[in-house]
Design a protein around this motif. Sequence first.
Motif, short mmCIF file in Angstrom:
data_model
loop_
_atom_site.label_atom_id
_atom_site.label_comp_id
_atom_site.label_asym_id
_atom_site.label_seq_id
_atom_site.Cartn_x
_atom_site.Cartn_y
_atom_site.Cartn_z
N GLU A 320 -7.73 1.51 2.93
CA GLU A 320 -6.27 1.69 1.88
C GLU A 320 -5.36 0.39 2.12
O GLU A 320 -5.24 0.45 1.57
CB GLU A 320 -5.90 2.58 3.23
CG GLU A 320 -4.21 2.78 3.11
CD GLU A 320 -4.14 3.30 1.73
OE1 GLU A 320 -2.54 3.80 1.61
OE2 GLU A 320 -4.84 3.46 0.78
N ARG A 323 -6.81 -1.37 -0.40
CA ARG A 323 -5.59 -1.43 -2.00
C ARG A 323 -4.39 -1.96 -1.37
O ARG A 323 -3.56 -2.23 -2.70
CB ARG A 323 -5.44 0.15 -1.60
CG ARG A 323 -4.26 0.59 -2.96
CD ARG A 323 -4.51 2.33 -2.73
NE ARG A 323 -3.12 2.05 -1.56
CZ ARG A 323 -1.71 2.90 -1.68
NH1 ARG A 323 -1.00 1.61 -2.82
NH2 ARG A 323 -1.04 3.19 -0.90
N PHE A 372 0.59 3.60 3.71
CA PHE A 372 -0.04 3.77 3.97
C PHE A 372 -0.64 5.18 3.97
O PHE A 372 -0.38 6.20 4.81
CB PHE A 372 0.03 3.68 5.53
CG PHE A 372 -1.56 3.42 6.01
CD1 PHE A 372 -2.19 2.89 6.23
CD2 PHE A 372 -1.83 4.62 7.77
CE1 PHE A 372 -3.52 3.49 6.40
CE2 PHE A 372 -2.60 4.26 8.18
CZ PHE A 372 -3.42 3.63 7.45
N PRO A 374 -4.35 6.68 3.95
CA PRO A 374 -6.13 7.36 4.02
C PRO A 374 -6.21 8.27 2.86
O PRO A 374 -7.65 8.12 2.69
CB PRO A 374 -6.12 6.93 5.40
CG PRO A 374 -5.25 6.87 6.13
CD PRO A 374 -4.07 6.45 4.89
N TRP A 377 -8.36 8.29 0.00
CA TRP A 377 -9.84 7.86 -0.19
C TRP A 377 -10.60 9.05 0.75
O TRP A 377 -12.79 8.87 0.46
CB TRP A 377 -9.70 6.12 0.22
CG TRP A 377 -8.96 4.95 0.09
CD1 TRP A 377 -7.61 5.01 0.80
CD2 TRP A 377 -10.00 5.12 -0.66
NE1 TRP A 377 -7.81 3.74 -0.57
CE2 TRP A 377 -8.47 3.95 -1.39
CE3 TRP A 377 -10.48 4.35 -2.07
CZ2 TRP A 377 -8.45 2.37 -1.89
CZ3 TRP A 377 -10.06 3.75 -2.76
CH2 TRP A 377 -9.79 2.50 -3.44
#
Length: 464
Positions: A320, A323, A372, A374, A377
């Motif tokens: 993240e 990204r 944010f 995560p 993923w």
Amino acid sequence: MTHSAAREHDHQSPNSSVPILGAVDHARVHSKVLASPVIKGPIIRRPKAVGLAEKFDADAAGVTEMQRLRSQYGSGPVQLKVFPGRKVALLLDPADVHRVLNETPDPFSPASLEKRGALNHFQPGGALVSSVNARKKRRPFNEAVLQTGRTVHSHADAMTNAIREEVDSLRGHIEFNGALDWDAFSLMWWRIVRRVVLGDSARNDQQITEDLNQLRERGNLAYLVPKNRSRRKRFTKRLRHYLELAQPGSLAAMAADVPASTGTMPEQQIPQWMFAFDAASGATFRAVSLLSADPETSQLARKELDQAPDLPTLRAVALESLRLWPTTPLILRETTKETQWRNGTLDKGTSILIFAPFFHRDDETLADAHCFAPELWLENRNDNDWPLVPFSGGLGMCPGRNVVLLTASMVLGELFRNHDFTAENTAAEPLDVEQLPGTLSPFSSRFITKFRNARGAPKSQDQS
């Protein structure tokens, strides 16, 4: 241009060329999209330039400009001229990104003119800048040593030992200062990298790192400066030394054991591994910023520490971070033949440019563009479901992806095992995980540290 006119651009005759931007749009793309990655340093970052980019949120401005281009010209690629005789095609659609990455290396070669000019300063025989035929020998060697398809490398025990020892050494600095800054983190990170890649005896070989970084600084200027052949020779000689030592548990030892066909030149592949690890240092330190701003995720990550070295939550946090703030903002390919697109053709020898921040932070198509998240993923996704490319993709995907993520997640796990981190803010506003900035400099980040007791509750330093 109206939306209907933009759609017409997407359906030009296949015999016509992909549209070339006019003078005003050329100037806007150069100033708003290309300038920031180039000035920050495409091969090694310039800390002051990254700080300025953060101050002016330069990457967010680049995303906005790309959105404007898509609105004006449609979703097909557009071309611009970077210097006489050299055209660059900007991709504006995720489908085109997948096409280019999936059809690497032919007709979309990763060995673009620009990349060769930069990387030839320190790895002229590396797979990334090799011809199609040479790449067929060198790429499999990289994948075999780095075990590209494995989440946990077979040398994970040695890697874990190096990481735990170096993070433990860093704790002395943290306990003395009550804080963690970039300089201390970077010193620890490079010790880990040298041990993982070259072997334990390379722990304090700062000269090899300095030589690599000096060569990379020349790489920032590509063809504009001559090669420092004497420094490159010294650097390569040291790499051969560690290959000959082949210390157990290191990637150099595995490189010595993996059969290499003539022309592979293992010592020419190692610089890219070290290069990739260095990029991950900034991503990992930014991940500390994210975790310090989101106690719920850091607490969830702590519950998984007994699963080490496979730490899915922290792996997702590292991804993240990549990204949100790509360490390779400009992904380059070069056409090896004429190619057809929905809005025209591109000539052989055209450079293809994927501006990763646009596809990662496009809030017109991605609901969580600036958050944010995560969990993105942790879901079972097909790569073609989204345009997120923190390690490139297709046959050109970074072969060290899993080794780097293993290292990053393990470092984060060891840091957060017994510590809480609070970002020390001066003029800057605290990081808002619901609306993150387009640029975040790791070089100026500093964290106040609190130690945790046996039950996991934080305690102040004077109680420790």
